[in-house]
Design a protein around this motif. Structure first.
Motif, PDB file in Angstrom:
ATOM      1  N   UNK A 102       0.862  -1.176   0.000  1.00 27.87           N
ATOM      2  CA  UNK A 102       0.000   0.000   0.000  1.00 27.87           C
ATOM      3  C   UNK A 102       0.905   1.235   0.000  1.00 27.87           C
ATOM      4  N   UNK A 103       0.336   2.392  -0.317  1.00 26.31           N
ATOM      5  CA  UNK A 103       1.159   3.602  -0.398  1.00 26.31           C
ATOM      6  C   UNK A 103       0.961   4.497   0.827  1.00 26.31           C
ATOM      7  N   UNK A 104      -0.238   5.077   0.976  1.00 26.93           N
ATOM      8  CA  UNK A 104      -0.460   6.044   2.057  1.00 26.93           C
ATOM      9  C   UNK A 104      -0.556   5.338   3.416  1.00 26.93           C
ATOM     10  N   UNK A 105       0.217   5.859   4.368  1.00 26.13           N
ATOM     11  CA  UNK A 105       0.339   5.331   5.729  1.00 26.13           C
ATOM     12  C   UNK A 105       1.048   3.978   5.771  1.00 26.13           C
ATOM     13  N   UNK A 106       1.639   3.593   4.636  1.00 32.00           N
ATOM     14  CA  UNK A 106       2.493   2.409   4.603  1.00 32.00           C
ATOM     15  C   UNK A 106       3.897   2.796   4.159  1.00 32.00           C
ATOM     16  N   UNK A 107       4.002   3.498   3.031  1.00 29.81           N
ATOM     17  CA  UNK A 107       5.303   3.971   2.544  1.00 29.81           C
ATOM     18  C   UNK A 107       5.468   5.473   2.729  1.00 29.81           C
ATOM     19  N   UNK A 108       4.382   6.188   2.594  1.00 33.14           N
ATOM     20  CA  UNK A 108       4.432   7.638   2.829  1.00 33.14           C
ATOM     21  C   UNK A 108       3.281   8.021   3.739  1.00 33.14           C
ATOM     22  N   UNK A 109       3.424   9.130   4.420  1.00 37.24           N
ATOM     23  CA  UNK A 109       2.369   9.650   5.284  1.00 37.24           C
ATOM     24  C   UNK A 109       2.341  11.157   5.136  1.00 37.24           C
ATOM     25  N   UNK A 110       1.541  11.805   5.940  1.00 37.28           N
ATOM     26  CA  UNK A 110       1.462  13.267   5.935  1.00 37.28           C
ATOM     27  C   UNK A 110       1.946  13.792   7.278  1.00 37.28           C
ATOM     28  N   UNK A 111       2.312  15.059   7.305  1.00 39.34           N
ATOM     29  CA  UNK A 111       2.720  15.643   8.584  1.00 39.34           C
ATOM     30  C   UNK A 111       1.528  16.161   9.376  1.00 39.34           C
ATOM     31  N   UNK A 112       0.329  15.803   8.941  1.00 38.42           N
ATOM     32  CA  UNK A 112      -0.887  16.175   9.671  1.00 38.42           C
ATOM     33  C   UNK A 112      -1.412  14.974  10.447  1.00 38.42           C
ATOM     34  N   UNK A 113      -2.262  15.249  11.423  1.00 43.02           N
ATOM     35  CA  UNK A 113      -2.785  14.169  12.263  1.00 43.02           C
ATOM     36  C   UNK A 113      -3.712  13.247  11.491  1.00 43.02           C
TER      37      UNK A 113
END
Length: 767
Positions: free
Chosen positions: A5-16
């Motif tokens: 998976x991509x989001x929250x697996x390899x990359x995330x955000x600096x927001x909550x």
């Protein structure tokens, strides 16, 4: 084949949360002039409009076989407000892309797993459910790590199929020629990445996601649309994700950083505006503050140098005594006088022995071992506060201490010009005034000091105070537990072999290190490294601080409550801030504590109310029961049975009374006072008054009308009543008659079972 998976697996955000991107967009729309021509309704309400426009778009466009939206369709729904032009809609879409890109961060540990698999020759693909097209997501991946840019990428928006229903997996299987039985998928979503994949026979690996802490979840219930809270909580979570797993690290990266960072940021910005070039962070509270400052200064290239100054109330207060001082009252009032239990502790304020102190008191007083009740403390204070011989004694006693303290300051503080200031955390400001008295031998101007908060408004000719949060923060001592140092208190200074002045410190720092201080400090500084380009408002600081003070969760309670401290500067090393209470302690404090006892006899911590927050529901009910029954027959029987009331309670040093006394009230308590003062002989009752004077005159008592006071010469008016409310009424009446407030005395006394006068001053935090 192995997929990720991509989001929250390899990359995330600096927001909550993902919605934090929209909160940041609204902040930009409202604050940046370039968006001023977009309709004000859209700019002021963008977060809500964007969130709900996506909900409307999913209902409108995700029908039949279509399982994913396009970003443009979301903005088509938002455009229905009738407040956007086509050009405005395109600008907002560009802003969302730009904000997503700016907020994007790598999840390094999972990216390293991908790279290890690639190095082993494994077949790797990436799969994402997202309304952002693959070309843009690939830019985010390349930003995280260039090697991710070459891996096959499947995005739901490109195929109108998603992982949730399993159909995107089927497309990947067909395109890549893979078999479900030979496929491992990594992801964070319980349904899309785990359940849906497992239904197809894919082996899954649940990626660990750093959870939000209790207080962060609480804040997001109210502030999810606030860019500041989104960034503060998001960066704290990402700091924990890449850092240590200890509770100390978690508290430092979330609570400690959110409260201390904005203060230091304000100090530095204020210094730039004021032309201050040199900042001296005062031990111990300044230790972490300096670390934060150094990170910000490096990132923002400020022209400011920082130094760490070893000092404390113990190192500076008595060293500041000099012959120009007319009174020592301030040293008493600003020394936690309600923690003074005996004559030695009173002498400890001045760092002398009880025997030295007794030399300035009458022999009849000095030969007794007095408990430091309010009347005795007041007498002791009056005995020495303008005593020239006592001040001369202190000057001589601490002459060497002053010399070494001054030598250290000359050595450490650059006073070539006025462009310097000190940085502290909180307090009364009195120790800084003592520092100013020491600095007169070094510098002839006013010294400037920054504070997070001052307990009182202070204005004087020695210092200039700058207060980050000009407010009386209830229970603000908790703040000091967030700014500790890995060394003990500075007790003074000595001259080293090389001729330099060096601090003498106690060993409290060793206990703090065992408590996890280094992890706490690392969590805090790692947050600051990521956050230093952003702001945290005073509203957010207050929200975090009030949570820590009033409604902390168990993790925060345990970390702060078990913090080693001797915060008053005289306490024993080894105590903790707010220890858990035993049932026996609860009974002793709230039911058994006698009226003339100090709470410290049963409570070893610094802050009882914080210890009470650590109590179980059962213990809180017990506290409530004890408070309600303190004056009941049950409470009285408890104290008789377990506490052994001392008959000596009634003894008082009548030296505490002034020579000319007006006694107000002729009831039972007033008569007891009249008898005591008359028997003593060294004081004179110049007038005894009561509104019911005619009644008492008939009984043969020399009682006059209250108006008789007018025109008399006297030193003190003693109000001889039991109830505080009655005293306050009489006090107002006496002031109407022209009696100065400072001359009106009420010693909060009751008649004991033994016929003596007993002080009912209580320090048991009873309501």
């Amino acid at each position: 084949m192995i997929s990720f998976d991509v989001f929250d697996t390899l990359i995330t955000r600096n927001t909550a949360t993902p919605k934090g991107v929209f909160a940041i967009m609204q902040d930009k729309l409202e604050s940046m002039p370039e968006f001023g021509d977009i309709d004000s309704y859209v700019r002021a309400n963008f977060y809500q409009l964007r969130v709900h426009a996506e909900e409307l778009a999913r209902v409108s466009f995700c029908i039949r076989e279509v399982q994913e939206l396009e970003l443009g369709q979301i903005y088509d729904c938002l455009e229905m407000t009738g407040r956007l032009t086509l050009a405005d809609k395109e600008r907002l879409m560009r802003l969302e892309y730009e904000t997503e890109f700016a907020c994007s961060l790598p999840i390094s540990q999972n990216i390293e797993t991908v790279k290890e698999l690639l190095d082993r020759g494994e077949k790797v693909v990436l799969i994402s459910d997202m309304y952002l097209e693959s070309n843009f997501i690939r830019k985010l991946l390349v930003k995280a790590d260039k090697r991710l840019g070459d891996i096959p990428l499947y995005v739901s928006v490109d195929y109108k199929r998603n992982k949730w229903y399993g159909q995107l997996y089927a497309i990947v299987k067909e395109t890549e020629g893979a078999e479900y039985s030979d496929w491992i998928h990594y992801g964070d979503n319980d349904i899309a990445d785990i359940e849906a994949a497992q239904r197809l026979g894919i082996t899954t690996h649940k990626v660990k996601v750093e959870p939000l802490m209790v207080h962060e979840l609480n804040f997001l219930e109210h502030y999810e649309d606030d860019a500041e809270f989104q960034l503060c909580i998001g960066i704290a979570r990402n700091t924990r994700m890449c850092g240590k797993s200890s509770d100390a690290f978690r508290v430092g990266s979330s609570i400690g950083a959110a409260i201390l960072y904005p203060y230091v940021d304000w100090v530095l910005e204020s210094s730039i505006k004021k032309g201050i070039k040199r900042l001296y962070f005062i031990a111990r509270d300044g230790y972490l503050l300096k670390k934060i400052a150094d990170i910000i200064i490096e990132q923002k290239a400020y022209d400011i140098t920082t130094s760490y100054l070893y000092g404390s109330r113990k190192a500076w207060r008595m060293a500041s005594i000099h012959n120009g001082i007319k009174s020592v009252d301030d040293f008493i009032w600003w020394s936690n006088i309600y923690r003074i239990n005996n004559f030695q502790e009173f002498a400890d304020i001045f760092e002398i022995t009880a025997d030295d102190m007794k030399g300035f008191f009458p022999d009849t007083f000095a030969e007794n071992e007095w408990k430091m009740k309010p009347i005795i403390l007041d007498y002791c204070r009056k005995q020495i506060h303008e005593n020239k011989k006592f001040i001369e004694f202190l000057c001589e006693k601490h002459r060497e201490k002053r010399s070494k303290a001054t030598g250290y300051l000359k050595q450490e503080v650059d006073v070539c010009d006025e462009h310097f200031a000190f940085v502290d955390l909180g307090g009364t400001g009195f120790t800084q005034e003592c520092l100013a008295d020491l600095m007169v031998d070094v510098y002839d101007g006013k010294i400037q000091t920054y504070f997070f908060k001052l307990d009182r408004y202070r204005e004087n000719t020695k210092c200039i105070f700058y207060d980050f949060f000009p407010s009386f923060i209830n229970h603000n001592i908790v703040l000091e537990m967030l700014a500790r140092a890995p060394h003990g208190q500075t007790d003074g200074y000595e001259i080293a072999a090389d001729g330099r002045y060096v601090p003498i410190m106690n060993k409290e720092g060793e206990a703090l290190l065992s408590h996890g201080f280094n992890d706490y400090a690392e969590g805090l500084t790692e947050f600051v490294k990521s956050y230093a380009s952003h702001r945290i408002s005073l509203r957010a600081v207050d929200t975090f601080l009030q949570y820590v003070i009033a409604t902390p969760d168990r993790l925060i309670l345990s970390f702060i409550g078990d913090m080693p401290t001797s915060e008053i500067g005289r306490g024993e090393i080894g105590s903790v801030f707010a220890p858990k209470l035993s049932d026996e302690q609860i009974e002793s404090i709230f039911l058994g504590l006698q009226e003339n006892e100090s709470i410290e006899r049963y409570y070893t911590g610094t802050y009882l109310e914080y210890s009470m927050l650590r109590c179980s529901a059962k213990q809180l009910r017990k506290i409530d029961f004890c408070r309600k029954n303190y004056n009941s027959p049950y409470g009285q029987e408890y104290r008789r049975k377990y506490k052994k009331l001392e008959k000596s309670e009634g003894n008082y040093p009548l030296e505490a009374l002034c020579s000319k006394i007006v006694l107000y009230a002729a009831g039972k308590m007033g008569q007891k006072w009249y008898e005591k003062i008359s028997d003593y002989g060294n004081s004179q009752i110049v007038c005894w008054v009561d509104k019911n004077y005619e009644q008492y005159q008939k009984q043969g008592m020399p009682v006059e009308a209250p108006a008789t006071i007018i025109g008399l010469e006297y030193d003190m008016v003693i109000v001889g009543v039991l109830e505080r409310d009655r005293y306050l009424e009489i006090k107002d009446y006496l002031q109407e008659l022209g009696v100065a407030e400072k001359k009106i005395m009420w010693f909060n006394l009751r008649i004991s079972n033994y016929g003596g006068i007993v002080d009912s001053h209580s320090r048991a935090f009873r309501e």
